[in-house]
Enzyme design. Structure first.
Site, PDB file in Angstrom:
ATOM      1  N   SER A 136       0.855  -1.180   0.000  1.00  0.00           N
ATOM      2  CA  SER A 136       0.000   0.000   0.000  1.00  0.00           C
ATOM      3  C   SER A 136       0.897   1.238   0.000  1.00  0.00           C
ATOM      4  O   SER A 136       1.745   1.385   0.881  1.00  0.00           O
ATOM      5  CB  SER A 136      -0.885  -0.044   1.258  1.00  0.00           C
ATOM      6  OG  SER A 136      -1.683   1.109   1.353  1.00  0.00           O
ATOM      7  N   LYS A 162      -0.942  -0.898  -4.507  1.00  0.00           N
ATOM      8  CA  LYS A 162      -2.183  -0.182  -4.154  1.00  0.00           C
ATOM      9  C   LYS A 162      -1.813   1.257  -3.874  1.00  0.00           C
ATOM     10  O   LYS A 162      -0.971   1.539  -3.034  1.00  0.00           O
ATOM     11  CB  LYS A 162      -2.808  -0.859  -2.932  1.00  0.00           C
ATOM     12  CG  LYS A 162      -3.760  -0.014  -2.100  1.00  0.00           C
ATOM     13  CD  LYS A 162      -4.496  -0.883  -1.092  1.00  0.00           C
ATOM     14  CE  LYS A 162      -4.804  -0.140   0.202  1.00  0.00           C
ATOM     15  NZ  LYS A 162      -5.455  -1.021   1.199  1.00  0.00           N
ATOM     16  N   LEU A 163      -2.471   2.172  -4.603  1.00  0.00           N
ATOM     17  CA  LEU A 163      -2.225   3.595  -4.389  1.00  0.00           C
ATOM     18  C   LEU A 163      -3.331   4.170  -3.519  1.00  0.00           C
ATOM     19  O   LEU A 163      -4.517   3.980  -3.794  1.00  0.00           O
ATOM     20  CB  LEU A 163      -2.224   4.349  -5.726  1.00  0.00           C
ATOM     21  CG  LEU A 163      -1.235   3.885  -6.803  1.00  0.00           C
ATOM     22  CD1 LEU A 163      -1.383   4.783  -8.039  1.00  0.00           C
ATOM     23  CD2 LEU A 163       0.193   3.910  -6.275  1.00  0.00           C
ATOM     24  N   LYS A 164      -2.943   4.900  -2.489  1.00  0.00           N
ATOM     25  CA  LYS A 164      -3.927   5.645  -1.710  1.00  0.00           C
ATOM     26  C   LYS A 164      -4.340   6.859  -2.531  1.00  0.00           C
ATOM     27  O   LYS A 164      -3.475   7.542  -3.110  1.00  0.00           O
ATOM     28  CB  LYS A 164      -3.295   6.093  -0.387  1.00  0.00           C
ATOM     29  CG  LYS A 164      -3.018   4.928   0.566  1.00  0.00           C
ATOM     30  CD  LYS A 164      -4.326   4.330   1.032  1.00  0.00           C
ATOM     31  CE  LYS A 164      -4.120   3.407   2.215  1.00  0.00           C
ATOM     32  NZ  LYS A 164      -5.393   2.912   2.748  1.00  0.00           N
ATOM     33  N   ASP A 190      -7.182   2.922  -3.179  1.00  0.00           N
ATOM     34  CA  ASP A 190      -7.936   2.917  -1.918  1.00  0.00           C
ATOM     35  C   ASP A 190      -8.216   4.364  -1.518  1.00  0.00           C
ATOM     36  O   ASP A 190      -7.286   5.136  -1.284  1.00  0.00           O
ATOM     37  CB  ASP A 190      -7.125   2.213  -0.828  1.00  0.00           C
ATOM     38  CG  ASP A 190      -7.877   2.078   0.489  1.00  0.00           C
ATOM     39  OD1 ASP A 190      -9.038   2.534   0.580  1.00  0.00           O
ATOM     40  OD2 ASP A 190      -7.299   1.504   1.437  1.00  0.00           O
ATOM     41  N   ASN A 192     -10.253   5.283   1.148  1.00  0.00           N
ATOM     42  CA  ASN A 192     -10.607   5.443   2.571  1.00  0.00           C
ATOM     43  C   ASN A 192     -11.780   6.418   2.758  1.00  0.00           C
ATOM     44  O   ASN A 192     -11.703   7.356   3.542  1.00  0.00           O
ATOM     45  CB  ASN A 192      -9.394   5.875   3.406  1.00  0.00           C
ATOM     46  CG  ASN A 192      -8.383   4.749   3.585  1.00  0.00           C
ATOM     47  OD1 ASN A 192      -7.293   4.799   3.012  1.00  0.00           O
ATOM     48  ND2 ASN A 192      -8.738   3.716   4.340  1.00  0.00           N
ATOM     49  N   GLU A 215     -11.106   0.605  -3.704  1.00  0.00           N
ATOM     50  CA  GLU A 215     -11.427   0.223  -2.330  1.00  0.00           C
ATOM     51  C   GLU A 215     -12.088   1.398  -1.600  1.00  0.00           C
ATOM     52  O   GLU A 215     -11.592   2.520  -1.649  1.00  0.00           O
ATOM     53  CB  GLU A 215     -10.121  -0.183  -1.645  1.00  0.00           C
ATOM     54  CG  GLU A 215     -10.245  -0.651  -0.205  1.00  0.00           C
ATOM     55  CD  GLU A 215      -8.887  -1.097   0.361  1.00  0.00           C
ATOM     56  OE1 GLU A 215      -7.928  -1.323  -0.420  1.00  0.00           O
ATOM     57  OE2 GLU A 215      -8.775  -1.200   1.594  1.00  0.00           O
ATOM     58  N   ASP A 240     -13.841  -2.044   2.536  1.00  0.00           N
ATOM     59  CA  ASP A 240     -12.947  -2.216   3.692  1.00  0.00           C
ATOM     60  C   ASP A 240     -13.722  -1.738   4.926  1.00  0.00           C
ATOM     61  O   ASP A 240     -14.416  -2.523   5.587  1.00  0.00           O
ATOM     62  CB  ASP A 240     -11.655  -1.410   3.438  1.00  0.00           C
ATOM     63  CG  ASP A 240     -10.709  -1.347   4.625  1.00  0.00           C
ATOM     64  OD1 ASP A 240     -11.045  -1.862   5.704  1.00  0.00           O
ATOM     65  OD2 ASP A 240      -9.605  -0.767   4.505  1.00  0.00           O
ATOM     66  N   LYS A 264      -9.948  -7.430   7.187  1.00  0.00           N
ATOM     67  CA  LYS A 264      -8.991  -7.083   8.249  1.00  0.00           C
ATOM     68  C   LYS A 264      -9.539  -7.686   9.529  1.00  0.00           C
ATOM     69  O   LYS A 264     -10.617  -7.282   9.993  1.00  0.00           O
ATOM     70  CB  LYS A 264      -8.888  -5.568   8.411  1.00  0.00           C
ATOM     71  CG  LYS A 264      -8.124  -4.861   7.311  1.00  0.00           C
ATOM     72  CD  LYS A 264      -8.124  -3.367   7.565  1.00  0.00           C
ATOM     73  CE  LYS A 264      -7.453  -2.627   6.430  1.00  0.00           C
ATOM     74  NZ  LYS A 264      -7.791  -1.179   6.466  1.00  0.00           N
ATOM     75  N   GLY A 292      -4.345  -4.663   5.906  1.00  0.00           N
ATOM     76  CA  GLY A 292      -3.312  -4.473   6.922  1.00  0.00           C
ATOM     77  C   GLY A 292      -3.534  -3.184   7.683  1.00  0.00           C
ATOM     78  O   GLY A 292      -4.165  -2.252   7.167  1.00  0.00           O
TER      79      GLY A 292
HETATM   80  C1  NPQ Z   1      -6.450   0.546   4.615  1.00  0.00           C
HETATM   81  N1  NPQ Z   1      -4.160   0.198   5.536  1.00  0.00           N
HETATM   82  O1  NPQ Z   1      -6.424  -0.411   3.889  1.00  0.00           O
HETATM   83  C2  NPQ Z   1      -5.434   0.771   5.732  1.00  0.00           C
HETATM   84  C3  NPQ Z   1      -5.535   2.092   6.303  1.00  0.00           C
HETATM   85  C4  NPQ Z   1      -4.585   2.570   7.322  1.00  0.00           C
HETATM   86  C5  NPQ Z   1      -2.118  -0.673   4.668  1.00  0.00           C
HETATM   87  O2  NPQ Z   1      -3.458   0.834   3.514  1.00  0.00           O
HETATM   88  C6  NPQ Z   1      -1.773   3.620  11.309  1.00  0.00           C
HETATM   89  C7  NPQ Z   1      -2.439   2.458  11.593  1.00  0.00           C
HETATM   90  C8  NPQ Z   1      -1.952   4.223  10.090  1.00  0.00           C
HETATM   91  C9  NPQ Z   1      -3.315   1.911  10.698  1.00  0.00           C
HETATM   92  C10 NPQ Z   1      -3.031   4.273   7.946  1.00  0.00           C
HETATM   93  C11 NPQ Z   1      -3.315   0.193   4.511  1.00  0.00           C
HETATM   94  C12 NPQ Z   1      -2.827   3.672   9.167  1.00  0.00           C
HETATM   95  C13 NPQ Z   1      -3.512   2.510   9.463  1.00  0.00           C
HETATM   96  C14 NPQ Z   1      -3.903   3.704   7.028  1.00  0.00           C
HETATM   97  C15 NPQ Z   1      -4.370   1.960   8.526  1.00  0.00           C
HETATM   98  O3  NPQ Z   1      -7.360   1.333   4.473  1.00  0.00           O
HETATM   99 MG    MG Z   2      -8.503   0.318   2.983  1.00  0.00          MG
END
Ligand code: NPQ
Ligand code: MG
Length: 369
Positions: A136, A162-164, A190, A192, A215, A240, A264, A292
């Site tokens: 990610s 995976k790009l945020k 993703d 969020n 996502e 998610d 998750k 994760g």
């Molecule tokens: C997700 N994780 O899939 C999360 C979001 C995320 C790996 O992209 C600290 C602890 C910072 C948990 C930032 C990935 C975080 C975190 C992003 C989880 O949406």
């Molecule tokens: Mg996510």
């Protein structure tokens, strides 16, 4: 088999990240992690909590988890011993707080499996001994900086990127990554929960880039609008934040709100519920992958075991330790040919390294049973 707990340790650690991790909801530079250690006469078991220090990704946060464990969840455990299904049963009357419940259930399960000399992978039903890994990639200040990061991850062997994304950082970074690394690179994004349904036309422009999925584009509690958005996109929608239980997953699948699920374990209340979602999705032909939460080696070990189940047909965010931490609290997980090995030892199959653990510990609370 009954596990009789003598006491439970709540340990907070501060883990500096190798680089700040930016998402649509904020930036993290140090991972504030709560570890639950369940102690029995002969064994101990570890559970790692996925909550962040602030309630942004979800309503839980590390202080809230520690409080609800101390005040409600730990006191609810039977004093005279329990099997691995009892934590969920006695915690169920308390609403929500799934990350707290997950950490406690996982620690009990780990203690139980160590005593039974069985690995997490074997217990959960792993179908392979190693899992392919994705990574990610956070939001960056510029596209060239992003391309450098993606290039390094590809060189390390990650099999999907995976790009945020967020409004203002979506089409341009995706287009740049496609132009530089080609159309064959397995790529997904993703958000969020950073968009609304009025962004549907804008998001449909992502359809040109052959993404594996988008996502969580919309709000956590909005399955109905995700179903409406799904009708307007060719890119598959993966949920998610919206999926906090097997019941949510069933609702989302029957509504057509998603065609892929990010599992998750912390978000859904533990590995047992995570396995139920896997079973349900598999029965419906819906692909799942393991998400994760910037886990240390303890949480990572359990995630890698889960990701080895047969329905996990897409690479997950089960990256190597070095993706997040220069020094992990366990022997580090290292990528080999884009894969991580599923631990085979009893329970999680990994232990904290005492010196490293002490060095990162910020507080320790002991709760006698
Ligand atoms: C997700 N994780 O899939 C999360 C979001 C995320 C790996 O992209 C600290 C602890 C910072 C948990 C930032 C990935 C975080 C975190 C992003 C989880 O949406
Ligand atoms: Mg996510």
């Amino acid at each position: 088999m009954k596990t009789k707990i003598t006491g439970i340790e709540l340990r907070r650690i501060a883990m500096p990240l190798v680089t700040p991790f930016r998402t649509s909801f904020g930036v993290e530079t140090t991972r504030d992690v709560l570890l639950v250690r369940v102690v029995t006469a002969d064994h101990e078991g570890w559970g790692e909590c996925g909550a962040m220090s602030e309630p942004r990704y979800s309503s839980e946060y590390v202080d809230s988890v520690q409080h609800v464990l101390r005040r409600f969840l730990i006191p609810a455990l039977p004093k005279d011993g329990l099997n691995v299904h009892e934590p969920a049963r006695v915690m169920a009357p308390f609403t929500g707080h799934r990350m707290a419940k997950s950490a406690l259930e996982t620690a009990v399960l780990d203690a139980h499996l160590r005593a039974a000399d069985e690995s997490f992978g074997s217990y959960l039903g792993a179908a392979r001994d190693r899992v392919p890994c994705g990574v990610s990639v956070g939001i960056m200040d510029s596209v060239p900086e992003l391309l450098d990061a993606v290039e390094r991850y590809i060189a390390e062997g990650y099999v999907r990127i995976k790009l945020k994304i967020e409004p203002g950082w979506d089409l341009a970074p995706v287009r740049a990554v496609r132009e530089r690394f080609g159309g064959e690179l397995p790529l997904q994004v993703d958000a969020n929960a950073a968009y609304t349904l009025s962004d549907a036309q804008h998001l449909a422009a992502l359809d040109d880039f052959g993404l594996q999925l988008i996502e969580q584009p919309l709000a956590n509690d909005d399955l109905v609008r995700h179903a409406a958005l799904a009708k307007r996109l060719r890119t598959p929608i993966c949920l998610d934040e919206s999926i906090t239980s097997a019941a949510d997953a069933a609702a989302a699948i029957s509504l057509g709100a998603c065609s892929v699920v990010n599992i998750k374990p912390g978000r859904v209340g533990g590995y047992l519920e995570a396995r139920r979602i896997h079973d349900l999705a598999r029965a419906h032909g819906v692909a799942v992958w393991c998400g994760g939460m910037l886990e240390t080696g303890l949480g990572r070990a359990a995630n890698v075991a889960l990701a080895a189940l047969p329905g996990f047909t897409l690479p997950g965010d089960t990256s190597a330790s070095g993706r997040y931490f220069a020094t992990d609290i366990t022997k580090p997980f290292v990528l080999s040919d884009g894969h991580l090995d599923v631990p085979t030892g009893p329970g999680l199959g990994v232990e904290p390294l005492p010196d490293v653990l002490d060095a990162v510990t910020t507080s320790v609370e002991w709760i006698k049973m």
